[in-house]
Scaffold this motif. Structure first.
Motif, PDB file in Angstrom:
ATOM      1  N   ASN A 213       0.814  -1.222   0.000  1.00  0.00           N
ATOM      2  CA  ASN A 213       0.000   0.000   0.000  1.00  0.00           C
ATOM      3  C   ASN A 213       0.843   1.265   0.000  1.00  0.00           C
ATOM      4  OD1 ASN A 213       0.905  -0.636   2.655  1.00  0.00           O
ATOM      5  ND2 ASN A 213      -0.608   0.767   3.532  1.00  0.00           N
ATOM      6  N   SER A 214       2.093   1.188  -0.459  1.00  0.00           N
ATOM      7  CA  SER A 214       2.980   2.357  -0.400  1.00  0.00           C
ATOM      8  C   SER A 214       2.644   3.370  -1.482  1.00  0.00           C
ATOM      9  CB  SER A 214       4.438   1.921  -0.556  1.00  0.00           C
ATOM     10  OG  SER A 214       4.728   1.612  -1.910  1.00  0.00           O
ATOM     11  N   ASP A 215       3.133   4.607  -1.272  1.00  0.00           N
ATOM     12  CA  ASP A 215       3.179   5.585  -2.347  1.00  0.00           C
ATOM     13  C   ASP A 215       4.327   5.195  -3.284  1.00  0.00           C
ATOM     14  OD1 ASP A 215       1.080   7.078  -1.259  1.00  0.00           O
ATOM     15  OD2 ASP A 215       2.446   8.245   0.020  1.00  0.00           O
ATOM     16  N   LEU A 216       4.539   5.985  -4.337  1.00  0.00           N
ATOM     17  CA  LEU A 216       5.602   5.691  -5.281  1.00  0.00           C
ATOM     18  C   LEU A 216       6.951   5.752  -4.574  1.00  0.00           C
ATOM     19  CD1 LEU A 216       6.245   5.116  -8.290  1.00  0.00           C
ATOM     20  CD2 LEU A 216       6.612   7.583  -8.538  1.00  0.00           C
ATOM     21  N   LEU A 217       7.755   4.700  -4.752  1.00  0.00           N
ATOM     22  CA  LEU A 217       9.064   4.595  -4.118  1.00  0.00           C
ATOM     23  C   LEU A 217      10.152   4.803  -5.155  1.00  0.00           C
ATOM     24  CD1 LEU A 217       8.225   1.376  -2.112  1.00  0.00           C
ATOM     25  CD2 LEU A 217       8.380   3.679  -1.151  1.00  0.00           C
ATOM     26  N   ASN A 218      11.260   5.390  -4.696  1.00  0.00           N
ATOM     27  CA  ASN A 218      12.383   5.675  -5.578  1.00  0.00           C
ATOM     28  C   ASN A 218      13.670   5.109  -4.993  1.00  0.00           C
ATOM     29  OD1 ASN A 218      11.154   7.603  -7.679  1.00  0.00           O
ATOM     30  ND2 ASN A 218      10.483   8.505  -5.748  1.00  0.00           N
ATOM     31  N   ARG A 219      14.742   5.230  -5.761  1.00  0.00           N
ATOM     32  CA  ARG A 219      16.051   4.745  -5.340  1.00  0.00           C
ATOM     33  C   ARG A 219      16.419   5.274  -3.957  1.00  0.00           C
ATOM     34  NH1 ARG A 219      20.709   3.335  -5.983  1.00  0.00           N
ATOM     35  NH2 ARG A 219      21.599   5.347  -5.408  1.00  0.00           N
ATOM     36  N   THR A 220      17.020   4.402  -3.151  1.00  0.00           N
ATOM     37  CA  THR A 220      17.522   4.642  -1.790  1.00  0.00           C
ATOM     38  C   THR A 220      16.418   4.688  -0.738  1.00  0.00           C
ATOM     39  OG1 THR A 220      17.634   7.082  -1.635  1.00  0.00           O
ATOM     40  CG2 THR A 220      19.449   5.953  -2.788  1.00  0.00           C
ATOM     41  N   ASP A 221      15.153   4.488  -1.117  1.00  0.00           N
ATOM     42  CA  ASP A 221      14.088   4.365  -0.110  1.00  0.00           C
ATOM     43  C   ASP A 221      14.160   2.988   0.553  1.00  0.00           C
ATOM     44  OD1 ASP A 221      13.034   6.875  -0.576  1.00  0.00           O
ATOM     45  OD2 ASP A 221      11.421   6.171  -1.887  1.00  0.00           O
ATOM     46  N   LEU A 222      13.910   2.956   1.854  1.00  0.00           N
ATOM     47  CA  LEU A 222      13.800   1.699   2.607  1.00  0.00           C
ATOM     48  C   LEU A 222      12.388   1.576   3.150  1.00  0.00           C
ATOM     49  CD1 LEU A 222      15.242  -0.822   3.928  1.00  0.00           C
ATOM     50  CD2 LEU A 222      15.433   0.603   5.973  1.00  0.00           C
ATOM     51  N   ILE A 223      11.796   0.406   2.969  1.00  0.00           N
ATOM     52  CA  ILE A 223      10.430   0.149   3.415  1.00  0.00           C
ATOM     53  C   ILE A 223      10.466  -0.907   4.499  1.00  0.00           C
ATOM     54  CG2 ILE A 223       8.114  -0.612   2.711  1.00  0.00           C
ATOM     55  CD1 ILE A 223      10.650   0.450   0.082  1.00  0.00           C
ATOM     56  N   GLN A 224       9.829  -0.624   5.628  1.00  0.00           N
ATOM     57  CA  GLN A 224       9.619  -1.646   6.654  1.00  0.00           C
ATOM     58  C   GLN A 224       8.158  -2.047   6.636  1.00  0.00           C
ATOM     59  OE1 GLN A 224      10.636  -0.560  10.710  1.00  0.00           O
ATOM     60  NE2 GLN A 224      10.167  -2.586  11.497  1.00  0.00           N
ATOM     61  N   LEU A 225       7.909  -3.367   6.504  1.00  0.00           N
ATOM     62  CA  LEU A 225       6.536  -3.868   6.471  1.00  0.00           C
ATOM     63  C   LEU A 225       6.113  -4.340   7.855  1.00  0.00           C
ATOM     64  CD1 LEU A 225       7.827  -5.163   3.407  1.00  0.00           C
ATOM     65  CD2 LEU A 225       5.367  -4.902   3.193  1.00  0.00           C
ATOM     66  N   GLU A 226       4.819  -4.391   8.071  1.00  0.00           N
ATOM     67  CA  GLU A 226       4.298  -4.914   9.330  1.00  0.00           C
ATOM     68  C   GLU A 226       4.671  -6.386   9.491  1.00  0.00           C
ATOM     69  OE1 GLU A 226       0.123  -4.189   9.317  1.00  0.00           O
ATOM     70  OE2 GLU A 226       0.340  -2.037   9.746  1.00  0.00           O
ATOM     71  N   GLU A 227       4.719  -6.859  10.738  1.00  0.00           N
ATOM     72  CA  GLU A 227       5.129  -8.231  11.016  1.00  0.00           C
ATOM     73  C   GLU A 227       3.981  -9.231  10.922  1.00  0.00           C
ATOM     74  OE1 GLU A 227       7.213  -8.339  14.713  1.00  0.00           O
ATOM     75  OE2 GLU A 227       8.805  -6.982  14.030  1.00  0.00           O
ATOM     76  N   SER A 228       2.781  -8.758  10.594  1.00  0.00           N
ATOM     77  CA  SER A 228       1.640  -9.654  10.444  1.00  0.00           C
ATOM     78  C   SER A 228       1.799 -10.523   9.203  1.00  0.00           C
ATOM     79  CB  SER A 228       0.349  -8.833  10.336  1.00  0.00           C
ATOM     80  OG  SER A 228       0.453  -7.940   9.247  1.00  0.00           O
ATOM     81  N   ALA A 229       1.074 -11.619   9.177  1.00  0.00           N
ATOM     82  CA  ALA A 229       1.101 -12.474   7.986  1.00  0.00           C
ATOM     83  C   ALA A 229       0.372 -11.772   6.849  1.00  0.00           C
ATOM     84  CB  ALA A 229       0.443 -13.808   8.302  1.00  0.00           C
TER      85      ALA A 229
END
Length: 292
Positions: A213-229
């Motif tokens: 469900n992220s917005d547009l991501l570009n180079r050098t961005d880091l995404i942490q996702l929730e720990e839920s399944a």
């Protein structure tokens, strides 16, 4: 769908002899994302003759460093007497354990003539019971890394861990998944294989797109996702270039951390002992002759 917990923008920092890295963490206010301690991207850069720089002799204790070469190459040597060249596509998984002194320098040809260079380094914490194990090195060549193609337009280089009924070439001290995911222009793909409760990070090393469900991501961005399944969805938003990602996942250690520079321990006393041991020479010194 596994949702995005946060997006972290990288900063630029100087390391080693003065080379520039893109670093999402550690930074002020974010020391680690258990069990991961650091992500640094070196380059991509085009060096001129004599411009390439590396990380001369320095110590580590209490964690693992993973160097993955995307372009160019480095020469590694250490106080245990081992040395090796790492070339494009190669990886070194170094378990520092009780302590080691090592260096990572550009290949002599790169230092002399210049050329392209691009690499990523990850630090992974060791659990308390393994912080003082003997140092070890796993030098993984590009041809040893499984390449998975679950469907057209999706390429996965499985650097470590188990994924899509395949297994990476590294013997892990803690359960870690590390993969290089490449999506062709316009390609969408999803996976639900990462276990519930695991820390899950995605670092963008090329292109642009979205994850879940992220917005547009570009180079050098880091995404942490929730720990839920749940399912993680990847979409390459470009019609012309690849969406290149480093996927990291691991079981949190949930142990106290005391860190300073190249040492990561569980208590301040252990941290001071690491410095004392290094200054007293108990981590050794590099004796090998570097290639010229």
């Amino acid at each position: 769908m596994r949702k995005i917990q946060r997006v972290i923008k990288s900063i630029q920092a100087h390391e080693g002899a003065g080379f520039v890295v893109n670093r999402p963490f550690p930074v002020a206010g974010l020391c680690d994302i258990d069990p991961f301690l650091l992500i640094d991207e070196l380059g991509p850069v085009q060096y001129g003759p004599g411009e390439a720089k590396g990380a001369p002799d320095h110590p580590h204790r209490g964690f693992e460093t993973i160097s993955y070469i995307l372009e160019g190459g480095i020469f590694h040597e250490d106080s245990d007497g081992s040395s090796t060249e790492l070339l494009k596509g190669d990886m070194q998984w170094m378990t520092a354990g009780r302590g080691v002194v090592h260096s990572e320098l550009p290949l002599p040809s790169l230092m002399k003539n210049g050329g392209p260079f691009h690499a990523a380094q990850i630090w992974v914490n060791l659990p308390k019971k393994k912080k003082m194990i003997e140092p070890s090195y796993q030098n993984i060549r590009a041809q040893q890394i499984p390449i998975l193609r679950p469907e057209s337009g999706v390429t996965i280089k499985l650097l470590s861990g188990k994924f899509l009924e395949a297994e990476g070439p590294v013997e892990n001290q803690t359960p870690i998944l590390y993969a290089h995911l490449i999506l062709s222009p316009g390609k969408a793909w999803s996976t639900s294989e990462i276990p519930k409760g695991w820390t899950t990070l995605v670092y963008v090393i090329g292109g642009k797109g979205t994850i879940s469900n992220s917005d547009l991501l570009n180079r050098t961005d880091l995404i942490q996702l929730e720990e839920s399944a749940g399912e993680i969805q990847f979409l390459n938003s470009s019609k012309t270039e690849e969406f290149s990602l480093l996927l990291l996942a691991g079981a949190p250690l949930k142990e106290p951390i005391e860190r300073m520079g190249p040492f990561v321990m569980n208590t301040k006393r252990e941290l001071q002992q690491a410095y004392d041991d290094y200054l007293a020479g108990r981590m050794g010194a590099i004796q090998a002759k570097r290639p010229s």
